[in-house]
Design an enzyme around this catalytic site. Structure first.
Site, PDB file in Angstrom:
ATOM      1  N   VAL A   1       1.913  23.037 -11.765  1.00  0.00           N
ATOM      2  CA  VAL A   1       2.607  23.221 -13.040  1.00  0.00           C
ATOM      3  C   VAL A   1       1.651  22.839 -14.159  1.00  0.00           C
ATOM      4  O   VAL A   1       1.009  21.781 -14.110  1.00  0.00           O
ATOM      5  CB  VAL A   1       3.893  22.369 -13.092  1.00  0.00           C
ATOM      6  CG1 VAL A   1       4.525  22.405 -14.468  1.00  0.00           C
ATOM      7  CG2 VAL A   1       4.875  22.867 -12.024  1.00  0.00           C
TER       8      VAL A   1
ATOM      9  N   HIS B   1       4.957  -3.358  -2.247  1.00  0.00           N
ATOM     10  CA  HIS B   1       4.514  -1.960  -2.164  1.00  0.00           C
ATOM     11  C   HIS B   1       5.684  -1.137  -2.684  1.00  0.00           C
ATOM     12  O   HIS B   1       6.841  -1.498  -2.459  1.00  0.00           O
ATOM     13  CB  HIS B   1       4.199  -1.599  -0.720  1.00  0.00           C
ATOM     14  CG  HIS B   1       3.023  -2.361  -0.187  1.00  0.00           C
ATOM     15  ND1 HIS B   1       1.837  -1.780   0.116  1.00  0.00           N
ATOM     16  CD2 HIS B   1       2.875  -3.684   0.057  1.00  0.00           C
ATOM     17  CE1 HIS B   1       0.986  -2.698   0.544  1.00  0.00           C
ATOM     18  NE2 HIS B   1       1.588  -3.867   0.519  1.00  0.00           N
TER      19      HIS B   1
ATOM     20  N   HIS C   1      -0.671   1.734  -6.671  1.00  0.00           N
ATOM     21  CA  HIS C   1       0.714   1.605  -7.103  1.00  0.00           C
ATOM     22  C   HIS C   1       0.881   1.857  -8.605  1.00  0.00           C
ATOM     23  O   HIS C   1       1.466   1.029  -9.309  1.00  0.00           O
ATOM     24  CB  HIS C   1       1.248   0.201  -6.768  1.00  0.00           C
ATOM     25  CG  HIS C   1       1.263  -0.106  -5.301  1.00  0.00           C
ATOM     26  ND1 HIS C   1       1.379  -1.388  -4.812  1.00  0.00           N
ATOM     27  CD2 HIS C   1       1.191   0.687  -4.210  1.00  0.00           C
ATOM     28  CE1 HIS C   1       1.374  -1.365  -3.491  1.00  0.00           C
ATOM     29  NE2 HIS C   1       1.251  -0.110  -3.097  1.00  0.00           N
TER      30      HIS C   1
ATOM     31  N   ASN D   1      -0.047   7.212   2.671  1.00  0.00           N
ATOM     32  CA  ASN D   1       0.074   5.784   2.371  1.00  0.00           C
ATOM     33  C   ASN D   1       0.022   4.905   3.617  1.00  0.00           C
ATOM     34  O   ASN D   1      -0.060   5.394   4.740  1.00  0.00           O
ATOM     35  CB  ASN D   1       1.293   5.500   1.471  1.00  0.00           C
ATOM     36  CG  ASN D   1       2.624   5.613   2.184  1.00  0.00           C
ATOM     37  OD1 ASN D   1       2.694   5.557   3.402  1.00  0.00           O
ATOM     38  ND2 ASN D   1       3.677   5.770   1.407  1.00  0.00           N
ATOM     39  N   GLY D   2       0.068   3.593   3.395  1.00  0.00           N
ATOM     40  CA  GLY D   2      -0.142   2.627   4.467  1.00  0.00           C
ATOM     41  C   GLY D   2       1.101   2.253   5.250  1.00  0.00           C
ATOM     42  O   GLY D   2       1.043   1.360   6.089  1.00  0.00           O
ATOM     43  N   LEU D   3       2.231   2.903   4.982  1.00  0.00           N
ATOM     44  CA  LEU D   3       3.506   2.743   5.695  1.00  0.00           C
ATOM     45  C   LEU D   3       4.255   1.432   5.412  1.00  0.00           C
ATOM     46  O   LEU D   3       5.363   1.234   5.909  1.00  0.00           O
ATOM     47  CB  LEU D   3       3.350   2.867   7.224  1.00  0.00           C
ATOM     48  CG  LEU D   3       2.582   4.038   7.833  1.00  0.00           C
ATOM     49  CD1 LEU D   3       2.692   3.976   9.367  1.00  0.00           C
ATOM     50  CD2 LEU D   3       3.066   5.370   7.349  1.00  0.00           C
ATOM     51  N   VAL D   4       3.660   0.534   4.647  1.00  0.00           N
ATOM     52  CA  VAL D   4       4.304  -0.767   4.418  1.00  0.00           C
ATOM     53  C   VAL D   4       5.618  -0.556   3.656  1.00  0.00           C
ATOM     54  O   VAL D   4       5.649   0.152   2.650  1.00  0.00           O
ATOM     55  CB  VAL D   4       3.380  -1.708   3.616  1.00  0.00           C
ATOM     56  CG1 VAL D   4       4.052  -3.058   3.390  1.00  0.00           C
ATOM     57  CG2 VAL D   4       2.039  -1.875   4.321  1.00  0.00           C
TER      58      VAL D   4
END
Ligand SMILES: Cc1cc2nc3c(=O)[nH]c(=O)nc-3n(C[C@H](O)[C@H](O)[C@H](O)COP(=O)(O)OP(=O)(O)OC[C@H]3O[C@@H](n4cnc5c(N)ncnc54)[C@H](O)[C@@H]3O)c2cc1C
Ligand SMILES: *[C@@H]1O[C@H](CO)[C@@H](O)[C@H](O)[C@H]1NC(C)=O
Ligand SMILES: *[C@@H]1O[C@H](CO)[C@@H](O)[C@H](O)[C@H]1NC(C)=O
Ligand SMILES: *[C@@H]1O[C@H](CO)[C@@H](O)[C@H](O)[C@H]1NC(C)=O
Ligand SMILES: *[C@@H]1O[C@H](CO)[C@@H](O)[C@H](O)[C@H]1NC(C)=O
Ligand SMILES: *[C@@H]1O[C@H](CO)[C@@H](O)[C@H](O)[C@H]1NC(C)=O
Ligand SMILES: *[C@@H]1O[C@H](CO)[C@@H](O)[C@H](O)[C@H]1NC(C)=O
Ligand SMILES: *[C@@H]1O[C@H](CO)[C@@H](O)[C@H](O)[C@H]1NC(C)=O
Ligand SMILES: *[C@@H]1O[C@H](CO)[C@@H](O)[C@H](O)[C@H]1NC(C)=O
Ligand SMILES: *[C@@H]1O[C@H](CO)[C@@H](O)[C@H](O)[C@H]1NC(C)=O
Ligand SMILES: *[C@@H]1O[C@H](CO)[C@@H](O)[C@H](O)[C@H]1NC(C)=O
Ligand SMILES: *[C@@H]1O[C@H](CO)[C@@H](O)[C@H](O)[C@H]1NC(C)=O
Ligand SMILES: *[C@@H]1O[C@H](CO)[C@@H](O)[C@H](O)[C@H]1NC(C)=O
Length: 650
Positions: A266, A622, A579, A124-127
């Site tokens: 699974v 986010h 998201h 992910n973009g770390l935001v």
């Protein structure tokens, strides 16, 4: 549970080189897997690893995490913030494809989701944004006591180690004034600022301020409508990505009572035929089912294994695959299960419904002012320099994620036309824009109507964001719809998740972007607003030279030709902001809910969902901060509900 046998296993592990002592690979899973565990966690992503860490703290319980993807060896593409957005290893992405988007241009979209230990947090973009107090108070208002902002705040705090690692001159220039009373400093997830901030950040923030968008002292303190330099999920100390894997797993992989099996998908949740007790019964079945365990395998051609749970199965496979697993196991809308030829164990109309996502569009404005330094300058010798500085000193442009300067303007601050947009939504019968077919169950429609009323109220408020604008250093302003009205669906296409060898092909996901057309109107308002941002005094020196169609933004508001050009660009370019949520919503059963406020699947005694799918209404943010907090809270609920029982000596 035979802990003595487990301890022997663990003693052996200590002598095997590598950090992953309790890591079961497909090669040694046969020898090491126990026949049963107290808790089986499906999916080692953001939520799964939080729950695994917290539950395995009790040495008397055994925990198994089954993760389909691999445990990586910290490649630079994962750890270096400056490489965010430059692509990831294809094996770390499920690489889903959406259904053709009929309300846009009829084309399908690629839809990335994390596939590996750490899930979305390794790509992910770390935001790190939480959203507004109002966003969480809405969860409670929808029928979920215990999930308001005041209830979530302790878990936001518990999950993080927040460091305001900015010098005071940078802090005042960029308006970074965190309120430490809403932050944690002893949690596992490292949250901090990069050591390098591109100059365009300042121009963007000052430009928005000129347009009346407030600059927020701390975007994570309950008011999210405004502009700010976002904190990132990264370590202040070594400036590398902090993921659920580094934060919640690495330090506890030596626990003798936890196993992490990677490369294991699974394929089914196993449901006992008899009656259980302790859950909430759903009509028309009226009795509670007990979950026995799960079936899993390392590949479509390998044998399927079974493992039994002594207490609970926790489904943490993410908002796309958790509902799919429920459906192929016989828990979901009868019409969907009939289509799959799966026998119905629990008729739960909400499974795979209420799919909501933030949809985004990147607009290009190309800053051309000479001497400006942006991430596009990182080529040749400059790139080498940035790389060396990062590895030798943990400073320089490679510490900076792709995007850290963002704004969440309220609808009113975006467009004078805001009330007409809301009136136009209000005038639409709620059923009109919901998917037809099995999704139109009256409980799902009812739940949607309740959400719609809340979104209408949000979009009329000045302290809740309607749209996100993300600024990079090169000249893009990416706009995202943050309180969408549109709802889509997720469903299995085959009862065998691995049919044909590809999970992605057995899943039909349809976000139905702009099914409610006003979502695209809000985005259009955002593109027109971008034009105004570029025209502010602080932004003009960047000398934006937008290529078509983005130069249409320079047209006047109400210029119908420019608007139709931009709407065309929206229809072609709109795609996911990654998201997905809502597909196993925490809502009352009669509002189309799938899980209770304890996150237990209706009609089951011992099956929970803990991932982004339980979010009943997306916050304008986010979502990783919310998912970490949800999982922390879920772990407390699970521990508390199981604390009266005596285990470990059977
Ligand atoms: C490209 C991208 C960029 C993003 N950028 C940001 C950002 O900047 N800020 C932010 O806040 N959020 C961001 N997000 C979103 C954030 O990462 C997610 O909200 C978060 O990861 C969701 O957590 P989760 O636990 O619900 O699911 P995930 O983290 O996706 O975890 C689910 C896990 O389950 C595993 N799994 C699924 N099915 C099975 C199965 N059948 N068997 C075994 N294992 C299975 C998956 O492989 C995965 O590891 C981004 C997401 C992506 C994909
Ligand atoms: C199982 O194998 C993996 C690699 O294949 C190794 O990292 C791990 O340590 C092994 N686990 C045990 C308990 O031997
Ligand atoms: C673990 O179980 C044993 C035996 O039942 C008990 O004596 C002990 O207190 C338990 N430990 C914890 C940490 O719960
Ligand atoms: C991802 O999916 C798309 C569409 O199905 C396909 O064209 C592409 O090759 C896939 N990429 C990878 C790396 O598997
Ligand atoms: C929190 O971050 C600071 C700064 O990097 C560090 O010194 C401290 O050890 C961290 N604490 C935890 C609990 O991780
Ligand atoms: C950075 O520090 C974190 C702890 O804050 C640690 O988990 C991680 O492994 C370190 N990363 C690197 C690349 O040193
Ligand atoms: C459905 O399942 C039944 C029994 O399990 C089987 O006989 C039948 O062929 C299946 N039909 C389809 C379309 O898969
Ligand atoms: C604008 O910038 C993008 C990258 O940000 C680049 O791909 C594109 O070629 C540029 N267009 C022009 C006309 O310079
Ligand atoms: C970065 O690249 C652009 C375009 O090539 C150039 O105009 C600019 O001067 C460069 N910036 C620096 C600091 O070298
Ligand atoms: C940012 O701007 C300042 C002056 O406005 C200048 O001194 C500095 O070199 C610039 N930094 C970068 C990385 O472009
Ligand atoms: C190394 O980092 C320090 C601050 O941490 C900074 O003052 C110094 O200029 C950096 N050195 C280089 C060579 O970039
Ligand atoms: C205002 O919004 C309404 C409803 O979405 C739309 O029909 C109308 O065209 C908009 N007016 C302008 C000037 O954009
Ligand atoms: C955008 O650029 C194209 C190509 O350069 C040009 O034909 C068009 O007139 C421009 N549009 C506006 C609104 O400036």
């Amino acid at each position: 549970m035979d802990l003595a046998a487990l301890a022997t296993t663990l003693l052996l592990c200590a002598f095997i080189p590598g950090i992953d002592g309790l890591h079961l690979s497909p090669q040694n899973v046969t020898d090491l897997l126990l026949p049963s565990y107290d808790y089986i966690i499906v999916g080692g992503g953001v939520a799964g690893l939080v729950v695994a860490n917290r539950l395995s703290k009790d040495p008397n319980v055994t925990v198994l995490v089954l993760e389909s993807g691999q445990l990586d060896c910290y490649p630079d593409t994962v750890t270096v913030p400056g490489l965010v957005g430059h692509g990831w290893d294809a094996t770390q992405d499920w690489n889903f494809t959406t259904a053709p988007q009929e309300f846009l241009d009829n084309a399908a979209r690629r839809y990335a989701q994390g596939h590996g230990v750490g899930g979305g947090s390794i790509i992910n973009g770390l935001v790190m944004t939480r959203g507004a107090k109002a966003d969480y108070d809405a969860w409670e208002a929808l029928g979920n006591p215990g999930w308001a902002w005041r209830d979530m705040l302790p878990y936001f705090i518990k999950s993080e180690n927040f460091t305001a690692n900015v010098d005071s001159d940078v802090a005042s220039a960029l308006h970074i004034h965190p309120d430490m009373s809403v932050h944690g400093t002893s949690g596992p997830l490292q949250v901090a600022y990069p050591n390098f901030i591109y100059n365009t950040s300042n121009s963007f923030l000052e430009g928005l301020s000129e347009l009346g968008v407030p600059l927020l002292d701390d975007p994570n303190a309950g008011v999210s409508a405004g502009a700010f330099l976002s904190p990132s999920s990264m370590s202040a100390w070594n400036q590398s990505r902090s993921s659920s894997r580094t934060a919640y797993l690495d330090s506890v992989l030596n626990r003798p009572n936890m196993h992490l099996a990677s490369g294991q998908t699974v394929t089914r949740i196993l449901i006992e035929s008899g009656e259980g007790s302790g859950g909430i019964a759903v009509p028309p079945f009226g009795h509670i089912r007990r979950i026995q365990g799960v079936e899993f395998t390392s590949s479509s051609s390998s044998p399927r294994r079974k493992v039994t749970c002594d207490r609970e199965v926790v489904l943490a496979a993410g908002a796309i695959l958790s509902p799919v697993l429920l459906q192929i196991s016989g828990i979901g809308p009868t019409a969907v299960l009939d289509g799959l030829n799966v026998s119905v164990h629990i008729d739960l109309p909400g499974v795979g419904q209420n799919f909501q996502d933030h949809a985004m569009l990147t607009a290009f404005y190309n800053y051309t002012t000479p001497g400006l330094f942006s991430s596009a300058n990182l080529t040749g010798a400059t790139l080498e320099e940035a790389r060396n500085e990062y590895f030798n000193n943990r400073t320089g442009p490679w510490t900076a994620p792709l995007v850290s300067t963002v704004a969440f303007p309220s609808l009113e601050s975006l467009t004078a036309n805001w009330s007409s947009i809301l009136d136009s939504v209000s005038a639409t019968p709620p059923k009109k824009y919901l998917p037809s077919g099995p999704g139109q169950h009256p409980t799902v429609v009812q739940g949607y109507e309740r959400q719609r009323q809340l979104i209408l109220r949000f979009l009329g408020r000045t302290d809740v964001g309607a749209l996100e604008i993300m600024a990079d250093s090169v000249g893009t302003l990416t706009v995202g719809i943050h309180h969408p009205f549109s709802r889509g669906t997720v469903r299995a296409i085959s009862a065998d998740l691995l049919s044909g060898g590809s999970v992605a092909r057995n899943v039909l996901l349809n976000p139905r972007y702009c099914a409610q057309p006003e979502d695209c109107e809000v985005l259009l308002a955002g593109l027109l607003f971008n034009g105004r941002i570029l025209n502010t005094c602080p932004m003009r020196p960047l000398a934006a030279q937008p290529p078509p169609p983005w130069n249409a933004t320079s047209g006047q508001f109400g210029n119908t030709e420019a608007e139709s050009i931009l709407l065309g660009a929206i229809r072609r370019g709109l795609t996911t902001e990654f998201h997905p949520a809502g597909t196993t919503s925490m809502l009352p059963f009669d509002l189309g809910g799938v899980v209770s406020p304890e996150l237990r699947v209706y009609g089951t005694a011992n099956l929970r969902v803990v991932d982004a799918g339980i979010i009943p209404l997306l916050p304008a943010a986010h979502v990783q901060a919310a998912v970490y907090a949800i999982a922390e809270k879920a772990a407390d609920i699970i521990k508390q509900e199981n604390s009266h029982q005596h285990w470990g000596d059977e």
